[in-house]
Design an enzyme around this catalytic site. Structure first.
Site, short mmCIF file in Angstrom:
data_model
loop_
_atom_site.label_atom_id
_atom_site.label_comp_id
_atom_site.label_asym_id
_atom_site.label_seq_id
_atom_site.Cartn_x
_atom_site.Cartn_y
_atom_site.Cartn_z
N HIS A 191 70.51 64.71 -14.57
CA HIS A 191 70.94 64.85 -15.97
C HIS A 191 72.39 64.40 -16.03
O HIS A 191 73.21 64.85 -15.22
CB HIS A 191 70.82 66.30 -16.42
CG HIS A 191 71.42 66.56 -17.76
ND1 HIS A 191 71.14 65.79 -18.87
CD2 HIS A 191 72.30 67.51 -18.18
CE1 HIS A 191 71.79 66.27 -19.91
NE2 HIS A 191 72.52 67.29 -19.51
N SER A 212 76.67 75.40 -11.04
CA SER A 212 77.23 75.23 -12.38
C SER A 212 78.77 75.23 -12.36
O SER A 212 79.40 76.05 -11.68
CB SER A 212 76.76 76.38 -13.29
OG SER A 212 77.22 76.17 -14.60
N ASP A 220 62.65 44.72 -16.82
CA ASP A 220 62.47 44.86 -15.36
C ASP A 220 62.13 46.29 -14.97
O ASP A 220 61.58 46.54 -13.90
CB ASP A 220 63.77 44.47 -14.63
CG ASP A 220 63.89 42.96 -14.43
OD1 ASP A 220 64.99 42.49 -14.11
OD2 ASP A 220 62.85 42.27 -14.63
N SER A 280 73.10 75.19 -11.81
CA SER A 280 73.41 74.47 -13.04
C SER A 280 72.79 75.12 -14.27
O SER A 280 71.70 75.71 -14.20
CB SER A 280 72.85 73.05 -12.93
OG SER A 280 72.82 72.44 -14.21
N HIS A 332 75.74 63.01 -18.89
CA HIS A 332 76.21 62.80 -20.26
C HIS A 332 76.87 61.42 -20.31
O HIS A 332 77.94 61.26 -20.87
CB HIS A 332 77.18 63.90 -20.67
CG HIS A 332 76.50 65.19 -20.96
ND1 HIS A 332 76.82 65.99 -22.02
CD2 HIS A 332 75.50 65.83 -20.33
CE1 HIS A 332 76.03 67.05 -22.04
NE2 HIS A 332 75.23 66.98 -21.02
N TYR A 354 52.18 48.42 -18.86
CA TYR A 354 51.54 49.54 -19.58
C TYR A 354 52.03 49.63 -21.01
O TYR A 354 51.88 50.61 -21.68
CB TYR A 354 51.83 50.87 -18.87
CG TYR A 354 53.32 51.10 -18.69
CD1 TYR A 354 53.98 50.69 -17.52
CD2 TYR A 354 54.08 51.68 -19.71
CE1 TYR A 354 55.35 50.87 -17.38
CE2 TYR A 354 55.45 51.86 -19.56
CZ TYR A 354 56.08 51.44 -18.39
OH TYR A 354 57.42 51.61 -18.24
N HIS A 393 71.39 65.62 -27.41
CA HIS A 393 71.89 66.11 -26.11
C HIS A 393 72.30 64.91 -25.25
O HIS A 393 73.37 64.36 -25.48
CB HIS A 393 70.82 67.00 -25.46
CG HIS A 393 71.27 67.70 -24.22
ND1 HIS A 393 70.49 68.58 -23.52
CD2 HIS A 393 72.44 67.63 -23.52
CE1 HIS A 393 71.16 69.03 -22.47
NE2 HIS A 393 72.33 68.47 -22.44
N GLY A 429 76.80 67.04 -16.05
CA GLY A 429 75.65 66.50 -15.33
C GLY A 429 75.30 67.26 -14.08
O GLY A 429 76.05 68.16 -13.63
#
Ligand SMILES: O=C(CO)[C@@H](O)[C@@H](O)COP(=O)(O)O
Length: 232
Positions: free
Chosen positions: A96, A46, A121, A75, A98, A230, A172, A29
C-alpha cells in the site's frame, strides 16, 4: 531466532524498496509478506520511519488480523492486508502506498484509462478505482472494510485478482499485490508510472482515445504468452 524470520526478511527488503523507488514519504505506506502454509504474514510496524526499520521489527499477524509475534503495533492497514490474504489464496505479498499520481487518480475516483502500450504490457484493462466507502462501511472497521471494497470492485468489473494485481481505493490511495512481495512492489512502481503518464497525456490532449483492443491484445500477449488477453 524467530520461526518467521524468512518472511520478516522478505517484508523488510520489500518495504525498503518503497523509499528507494520514490513511492513513499516519511512513514506513508506499508508492505507485507505472507507464509501461506503458516497462515501468517509479516508487516511493517505502524508509524516507524523506513530508515529505522529492521527485519526483527516486522510484526507477525494471522489472516484474521491477530498479532502472533512482535512488540510493535502493526500497520494501520493490517486488516486490509489480512482480508485479502484470507480470500485470495494465490497472493504472497501486498503493498500500500500513497504515491503521488496514483493517489491523485484515487482521489478523483476515476479508473486510469489504458492510453498506451506501457499500460498494456501490464494490464489489458483500465486500472480500476474502487468507489469510496459509504457511511455504513465507514461506521464499521475502516481497514477491514477496505479489503472488501477492493474485492467487491474487482468482482463487479469481472476482473480476477490474478490478472489485475493493482487497484486504486477511491478517496484513499493505491494497493497492489502479487505472488511475492517483490512482484507487489514492482506493481506499485508500474501503477505510479502509468498514473503519471496518463495524467500528463490528458494534460497534453483532453479527448484522448484509448488504445484499441487489437494493440492491447498484441502487446499483452507478447509479454504474457498467447491467449493471455482478458480485456473487455
Ligand atoms: O493509508 C494510510 C493512512 O491513510 C497509511 O498507509 C499510512 O498512514 C501508513 O500507516 P502505518 O504507518 O502503516 O500505520
Amino acid at each position: 531466532m524467530s520461526k518467521y524470520q524468512h518472511i520478516q526478511q522478505a517484508a523488510y527488503e520489500a518495504n525498503m524498496q518503497l523509499p528507494k523507488l520514490g513511492l513513499v514519504l516519511f512513514t506513508f505506506g506499508n508492505v507485507s509478506a505472507a507464509d501461506r502454509d503458516l497462515g501468517v504474514f509479516a508487516i511493517k510496524p505502524s508509524g516507524v520511519p523506513y530508515e529505522d526499520l529492521t527485519p526483527g521489527k516486522m510484526v507477525i499477524v494471522d489472516f484474521d488480523g491477530n498479532t502472533v509475534e512482535g512488540k510493535l503495533r502493526p500497520s494501520s492497514d493490517t486488516l486490509t492486508h489480512a482480508v485479502l490474504y484470507k480470500h485470495w489464496e494465490k497472493i504472497g505479498g501486498i503493498v500500500h502506498t500513497h504515491s503521488t499520481y496514483g493517489t491523485a487518480w484515487a482521489q478523483s475516483q476515476r479508473d486510469i484509462p489504458i492510453f498506451g502500450t506501457t499500460h498494456a504490457d501490464h494490464l489489458t484493462v483500465d486500472i480500476p478505482c474502487a468507489p469510496p466507502m459509504n457511511d455504513e462501511m465507514i461506521k464499521g472497521n475502516y481497514e477491514y472494510q477496505t479489503g472488501f471494497q477492493i474485492m467487491e470492485c474487482l468482482e463487479q468489473k469481472g476482473l480476477s485478482y490474478e490478472e489485475v494485481e493493482m487497484i486504486l481505493v477511491g478517496n484513499h490511495a493505491p494497493f497492489t499485490w502479487g505472488k511475492t512481495p517483490e512482484k507487489a512492489v514492482y506493481n506499485s512502481a508500474v501503477l505510479e508510472t502509468v498514473a503519471q503518464m496518463a495524467y500528463l497525456t490528458e494534460q497534453i490532449r483532453k479527448d484522448v482515445p484509448k488504445l484499441q483492443d487489437s494493440l492491447i491484445r498484441k502487446h499483452y500477449e507478447r509479454k504474457h504468452g498467447p491467449h493471455s488477453y482478458y480485456g473487455q
